[in-house]
Design an enzyme around this catalytic site. Structure first.
Site, PDB file in Angstrom:
ATOM      1  N   ALA A  43       0.833  -1.212   0.000  1.00  0.00           N
ATOM      2  CA  ALA A  43       0.000   0.000   0.000  1.00  0.00           C
ATOM      3  C   ALA A  43       0.863   1.255   0.000  1.00  0.00           C
ATOM      4  O   ALA A  43       0.569   2.217  -0.721  1.00  0.00           O
ATOM      5  CB  ALA A  43      -0.937  -0.004   1.208  1.00  0.00           C
ATOM      6  N   PHE A  44       1.929   1.260   0.780  1.00  0.00           N
ATOM      7  CA  PHE A  44       2.799   2.438   0.830  1.00  0.00           C
ATOM      8  C   PHE A  44       3.502   2.650  -0.506  1.00  0.00           C
ATOM      9  O   PHE A  44       3.604   3.779  -0.986  1.00  0.00           O
ATOM     10  CB  PHE A  44       3.817   2.317   1.969  1.00  0.00           C
ATOM     11  CG  PHE A  44       4.643   3.560   2.148  1.00  0.00           C
ATOM     12  CD1 PHE A  44       4.106   4.700   2.710  1.00  0.00           C
ATOM     13  CD2 PHE A  44       5.974   3.591   1.736  1.00  0.00           C
ATOM     14  CE1 PHE A  44       4.862   5.856   2.871  1.00  0.00           C
ATOM     15  CE2 PHE A  44       6.738   4.735   1.884  1.00  0.00           C
ATOM     16  CZ  PHE A  44       6.178   5.868   2.455  1.00  0.00           C
ATOM     17  N   GLU A  47       1.115   4.218  -2.867  1.00  0.00           N
ATOM     18  CA  GLU A  47       0.900   5.630  -2.547  1.00  0.00           C
ATOM     19  C   GLU A  47       2.085   6.493  -2.964  1.00  0.00           C
ATOM     20  O   GLU A  47       1.908   7.614  -3.441  1.00  0.00           O
ATOM     21  CB  GLU A  47       0.587   5.790  -1.056  1.00  0.00           C
ATOM     22  CG  GLU A  47      -0.766   5.199  -0.696  1.00  0.00           C
ATOM     23  CD  GLU A  47      -0.933   4.893   0.770  1.00  0.00           C
ATOM     24  OE1 GLU A  47      -0.002   5.161   1.562  1.00  0.00           O
ATOM     25  OE2 GLU A  47      -1.998   4.365   1.143  1.00  0.00           O
ATOM     26  N   GLU A  82      -0.833   6.239   6.357  1.00  0.00           N
ATOM     27  CA  GLU A  82      -0.434   4.862   6.024  1.00  0.00           C
ATOM     28  C   GLU A  82       0.760   4.429   6.871  1.00  0.00           C
ATOM     29  O   GLU A  82       0.810   3.294   7.362  1.00  0.00           O
ATOM     30  CB  GLU A  82      -0.101   4.746   4.540  1.00  0.00           C
ATOM     31  CG  GLU A  82       0.198   3.335   4.090  1.00  0.00           C
ATOM     32  CD  GLU A  82      -1.012   2.423   4.152  1.00  0.00           C
ATOM     33  OE1 GLU A  82      -0.906   1.340   4.778  1.00  0.00           O
ATOM     34  OE2 GLU A  82      -2.058   2.785   3.590  1.00  0.00           O
ATOM     35  N   GLU A  89       0.102  -1.626  13.174  1.00  0.00           N
ATOM     36  CA  GLU A  89       0.059  -3.053  12.847  1.00  0.00           C
ATOM     37  C   GLU A  89       1.331  -3.773  13.305  1.00  0.00           C
ATOM     38  O   GLU A  89       1.259  -4.877  13.843  1.00  0.00           O
ATOM     39  CB  GLU A  89      -0.159  -3.243  11.346  1.00  0.00           C
ATOM     40  CG  GLU A  89      -1.551  -2.871  10.900  1.00  0.00           C
ATOM     41  CD  GLU A  89      -1.780  -3.086   9.422  1.00  0.00           C
ATOM     42  OE1 GLU A  89      -0.820  -3.450   8.696  1.00  0.00           O
ATOM     43  OE2 GLU A  89      -2.920  -2.897   8.987  1.00  0.00           O
ATOM     44  N   TRP A  99      -5.170 -13.886  18.047  1.00  0.00           N
ATOM     45  CA  TRP A  99      -6.194 -12.869  17.862  1.00  0.00           C
ATOM     46  C   TRP A  99      -6.665 -12.362  19.215  1.00  0.00           C
ATOM     47  O   TRP A  99      -6.861 -13.130  20.153  1.00  0.00           O
ATOM     48  CB  TRP A  99      -7.386 -13.441  17.089  1.00  0.00           C
ATOM     49  CG  TRP A  99      -8.409 -12.390  16.788  1.00  0.00           C
ATOM     50  CD1 TRP A  99      -8.417 -11.566  15.712  1.00  0.00           C
ATOM     51  CD2 TRP A  99      -9.530 -12.011  17.579  1.00  0.00           C
ATOM     52  NE1 TRP A  99      -9.480 -10.704  15.763  1.00  0.00           N
ATOM     53  CE2 TRP A  99     -10.186 -10.951  16.929  1.00  0.00           C
ATOM     54  CE3 TRP A  99     -10.045 -12.457  18.797  1.00  0.00           C
ATOM     55  CZ2 TRP A  99     -11.327 -10.344  17.421  1.00  0.00           C
ATOM     56  CZ3 TRP A  99     -11.176 -11.842  19.294  1.00  0.00           C
ATOM     57  CH2 TRP A  99     -11.805 -10.803  18.609  1.00  0.00           C
ATOM     58  N   ASP A 108      -8.235  -2.222  13.023  1.00  0.00           N
ATOM     59  CA  ASP A 108      -9.390  -1.724  12.275  1.00  0.00           C
ATOM     60  C   ASP A 108      -9.447  -0.200  12.296  1.00  0.00           C
ATOM     61  O   ASP A 108      -9.767   0.443  11.289  1.00  0.00           O
ATOM     62  CB  ASP A 108     -10.690  -2.299  12.837  1.00  0.00           C
ATOM     63  CG  ASP A 108     -10.848  -3.793  12.574  1.00  0.00           C
ATOM     64  OD1 ASP A 108     -10.082  -4.337  11.758  1.00  0.00           O
ATOM     65  OD2 ASP A 108     -11.735  -4.412  13.197  1.00  0.00           O
ATOM     66  N   SER A 111      -6.870   1.146   9.961  1.00  0.00           N
ATOM     67  CA  SER A 111      -7.353   0.991   8.596  1.00  0.00           C
ATOM     68  C   SER A 111      -8.425   2.035   8.274  1.00  0.00           C
ATOM     69  O   SER A 111      -8.449   2.591   7.169  1.00  0.00           O
ATOM     70  CB  SER A 111      -7.912  -0.424   8.411  1.00  0.00           C
ATOM     71  OG  SER A 111      -8.361  -0.611   7.097  1.00  0.00           O
TER      72      SER A 111
END
Length: 136
Positions: A43-44, A47, A82, A89, A99, A108, A111
């Site tokens: 994702a980075f 971007e 980001e 994360e 979890w 979440d 995000s």
């Protein structure tokens, strides 16, 4: 050793003892290491590649320094969010792979922050493009 603020006994991290140019030099190095680590995130990278197109385009599309700043700034803001999300994360993943509701909630929310910054960026760019098309 004293427990007074500024004393060496106060810091678990020896980097906190640095001052002046040495602190700035080391902070810059750590920031560059952070950017290098972030490059490993898809994702980075996406971007950054978008920014390579959008930031120069902001100078063409924007009609004043304020418009250019909003257009370019919204792209940079997305990248900043980001990076923060990736940091959240990483910190959660360091705690453990199992979890947990709070871990999931933190991820979440990170995000969601990325989503909101992306929508803001798209809104600013959409409005600027609309203005350029409609009002020439």
């Amino acid at each position: 050793m004293s427990d007074m603020p500024g004393s060496k006994a106060q810091y678990a991290n020896p980097q906190k003892e640095r001052r002046g140019a040495s602190r700035m030099l080391h902070a810059t190095r750590y920031s560059l290491l952070g950017l290098r680590a972030a490059w490993g995130e898809t994702a980075f990278r996406q971007e950054v590649l978008a920014a390579l197109v959008l930031v120069p385009a902001a100078f063409w599309l924007g009609r004043s320094w304020v418009e250019v700043a909003l257009l370019a700034g919204s792209v940079v803001l997305l990248m900043i969010v980001e990076l923060l999300n990736t940091g959240i994360e990483a910190a959660i993943d360091r705690i453990g792979p199992e979890w947990h509701a709070l871990s999931g909630r933190a991820k979440d929310m990170g995000s969601a922050a990325v989503l909101l910054s992306l929508l803001l960026c798209m809104g600013i760019w959409g409005a600027a493009i609309y203005q350029r098309i409609v009002h020439g």
